[in-house]
Scaffold this motif. Structure first.
Motif, mmCIF file in Angstrom:
data_model
loop_
_atom_site.group_PDB
_atom_site.id
_atom_site.type_symbol
_atom_site.label_atom_id
_atom_site.label_comp_id
_atom_site.label_asym_id
_atom_site.label_seq_id
_atom_site.Cartn_x
_atom_site.Cartn_y
_atom_site.Cartn_z
ATOM 1 N N GLY A 15 0.808 -1.209 0.000
ATOM 2 C CA GLY A 15 0.000 0.000 0.000
ATOM 3 C C GLY A 15 0.843 1.261 0.000
ATOM 4 O O GLY A 15 2.076 1.219 -0.088
ATOM 5 N N SER A 16 0.138 2.390 0.102
ATOM 6 C CA SER A 16 0.791 3.695 0.048
ATOM 7 C C SER A 16 0.306 4.591 1.186
ATOM 8 O O SER A 16 -0.826 4.444 1.676
ATOM 9 N N LEU A 17 1.163 5.510 1.565
ATOM 10 C CA LEU A 17 0.817 6.548 2.525
ATOM 11 C C LEU A 17 1.550 7.817 2.132
ATOM 12 O O LEU A 17 2.616 7.762 1.516
ATOM 13 N N ARG A 18 0.988 8.953 2.526
ATOM 14 C CA ARG A 18 1.697 10.211 2.363
ATOM 15 C C ARG A 18 1.795 10.900 3.712
ATOM 16 O O ARG A 18 0.766 11.191 4.342
ATOM 17 N N LEU A 19 3.002 11.137 4.142
ATOM 18 C CA LEU A 19 3.242 11.868 5.380
ATOM 19 C C LEU A 19 3.441 13.348 5.059
ATOM 20 O O LEU A 19 3.979 13.702 4.011
ATOM 21 N N SER A 20 3.020 14.178 5.992
ATOM 22 C CA SER A 20 3.194 15.625 5.850
ATOM 23 C C SER A 20 3.941 16.161 7.056
ATOM 24 O O SER A 20 3.763 15.665 8.175
ATOM 25 N N ALA A 32 17.643 22.175 5.557
ATOM 26 C CA ALA A 32 17.315 20.871 5.008
ATOM 27 C C ALA A 32 16.204 20.281 5.868
ATOM 28 O O ALA A 32 16.279 20.333 7.098
ATOM 29 N N ILE A 33 15.184 19.774 5.213
ATOM 30 C CA ILE A 33 14.092 19.128 5.934
ATOM 31 C C ILE A 33 14.120 17.655 5.575
ATOM 32 O O ILE A 33 14.103 17.295 4.394
ATOM 33 N N GLY A 34 14.179 16.840 6.588
ATOM 34 C CA GLY A 34 14.327 15.423 6.325
ATOM 35 C C GLY A 34 13.351 14.557 7.080
ATOM 36 O O GLY A 34 12.672 15.012 8.012
ATOM 37 N N TRP A 35 13.283 13.329 6.656
ATOM 38 C CA TRP A 35 12.492 12.306 7.336
ATOM 39 C C TRP A 35 13.433 11.231 7.865
ATOM 40 O O TRP A 35 14.319 10.756 7.139
ATOM 41 N N PHE A 36 13.203 10.880 9.111
ATOM 42 C CA PHE A 36 13.913 9.797 9.762
ATOM 43 C C PHE A 36 12.867 8.799 10.243
ATOM 44 O O PHE A 36 11.688 9.110 10.337
ATOM 45 N N ARG A 37 13.322 7.614 10.587
ATOM 46 C CA ARG A 37 12.411 6.637 11.169
ATOM 47 C C ARG A 37 13.129 5.805 12.203
ATOM 48 O O ARG A 37 14.347 5.620 12.150
ATOM 49 N N GLN A 38 12.333 5.305 13.140
ATOM 50 C CA GLN A 38 12.876 4.450 14.182
ATOM 51 C C GLN A 38 11.917 3.302 14.426
ATOM 52 O O GLN A 38 10.775 3.512 14.848
ATOM 53 N N ALA A 74 5.254 27.369 -0.399
ATOM 54 C CA ALA A 74 4.220 28.325 -0.021
ATOM 55 C C ALA A 74 3.527 27.918 1.273
ATOM 56 O O ALA A 74 3.018 28.759 2.016
ATOM 57 N N LYS A 75 3.513 26.625 1.540
ATOM 58 C CA LYS A 75 2.862 26.119 2.756
ATOM 59 C C LYS A 75 3.876 25.685 3.811
ATOM 60 O O LYS A 75 3.476 25.159 4.858
ATOM 61 N N ASN A 76 5.176 25.870 3.541
ATOM 62 C CA ASN A 76 6.220 25.409 4.475
ATOM 63 C C ASN A 76 5.971 23.960 4.892
ATOM 64 O O ASN A 76 6.062 23.607 6.068
ATOM 65 N N THR A 77 5.688 23.155 3.915
ATOM 66 C CA THR A 77 5.326 21.766 4.181
ATOM 67 C C THR A 77 6.169 20.837 3.323
ATOM 68 O O THR A 77 6.403 21.108 2.141
ATOM 69 N N VAL A 78 6.630 19.774 3.940
ATOM 70 C CA VAL A 78 7.369 18.726 3.241
ATOM 71 C C VAL A 78 6.548 17.447 3.308
ATOM 72 O O VAL A 78 5.988 17.118 4.359
ATOM 73 N N ALA A 91 7.591 1.785 11.467
ATOM 74 C CA ALA A 91 8.423 2.601 12.345
ATOM 75 C C ALA A 91 7.665 3.865 12.722
ATOM 76 O O ALA A 91 6.613 4.167 12.138
ATOM 77 N N VAL A 92 8.225 4.579 13.681
ATOM 78 C CA VAL A 92 7.786 5.951 13.917
ATOM 79 C C VAL A 92 8.613 6.844 12.985
ATOM 80 O O VAL A 92 9.840 6.754 12.968
ATOM 81 N N TYR A 93 7.931 7.671 12.231
ATOM 82 C CA TYR A 93 8.591 8.548 11.272
ATOM 83 C C TYR A 93 8.656 9.957 11.843
ATOM 84 O O TYR A 93 7.643 10.504 12.293
ATOM 85 N N TYR A 94 9.841 10.518 11.822
ATOM 86 C CA TYR A 94 10.082 11.842 12.371
ATOM 87 C C TYR A 94 10.498 12.808 11.280
ATOM 88 O O TYR A 94 11.330 12.471 10.422
ATOM 89 N N CYS A 95 9.976 13.999 11.362
ATOM 90 C CA CYS A 95 10.430 15.091 10.525
ATOM 91 C C CYS A 95 11.539 15.823 11.273
ATOM 92 O O CYS A 95 11.481 15.934 12.512
ATOM 93 N N ALA A 96 12.516 16.320 10.543
ATOM 94 C CA ALA A 96 13.652 16.982 11.184
ATOM 95 C C ALA A 96 14.158 18.106 10.304
ATOM 96 O O ALA A 96 13.978 18.080 9.080
ATOM 97 N N ALA A 97 14.818 19.066 10.930
ATOM 98 C CA ALA A 97 15.364 20.204 10.198
ATOM 99 C C ALA A 97 16.771 20.512 10.684
ATOM 100 O O ALA A 97 17.052 20.438 11.885
ATOM 101 N N GLY A 98 17.630 20.862 9.723
ATOM 102 C CA GLY A 98 18.991 21.241 10.062
ATOM 103 C C GLY A 98 19.481 22.303 9.095
ATOM 104 O O GLY A 98 19.089 22.307 7.928
#
Length: 122
Positions: A15-20, A32-38, A74-78, A91-98
């Motif tokens: 299946g598919s999912l979209r995270l925001s 840089a905006i990234g996605w991590f998972r644990q 425009a929405k400051n969204t990744v 996993a738990v998916y985390y958004c991160a910025a650096g």
């Protein structure tokens, strides 16, 4: 500064999912905006990140070809579009910025979101 993730859910394999990730309180183009998972019992790992000003992206080998990261400045969204999900993507998916000026591969991270759970069942 806030990074707020959403979109996690339980889905079947294939299946598919979209995270925001909505980012507020920092200059979007400078980070840089990234996605991590644990996953349970495992270390947190980098999944993908994007430099929104140049629309350039990097992917971990485990997700390349299945996941796509994109940004709406425009929405400051990744977003993280996840297709062909596998049980090992659970996993738990985390958004991160650096800061881009310091960013190499998947760090260093200055800010984390609270995480969103993705569960993929067989």
């Amino acid at each position: 500064v806030q990074l707020v993730e959403s979109g996690g859910a339980s889905v079947q394999a294939g299946g598919s999912l979209r995270l925001s990730c909505v980012v507020s309180g920092l200059p979007f183009d400078d980070y840089a905006i990234g996605w991590f998972r644990q996953a349970p019992g495992k270390e947190r790992e980098g999944v993908s990140w994007i430099e929104s000003s140049e629309d350039s992206a990097v992917y971990a080998d485990s997700v390349r070809g299945r996941f796509t990261i994109s940004s709406d400045n425009a929405k400051n969204t990744v977003y993280l579009q996840m297709n062909s999900l596998k049980t090992e993507d659970t996993a738990v998916y985390y958004c991160a910025a650096g800061l881009l000026t310091q960013w190499v591969l998947f760090g260093p991270v200055d800010y984390w979101g609270q995480g969103t759970q993705v569960t993929v069942s067989s």
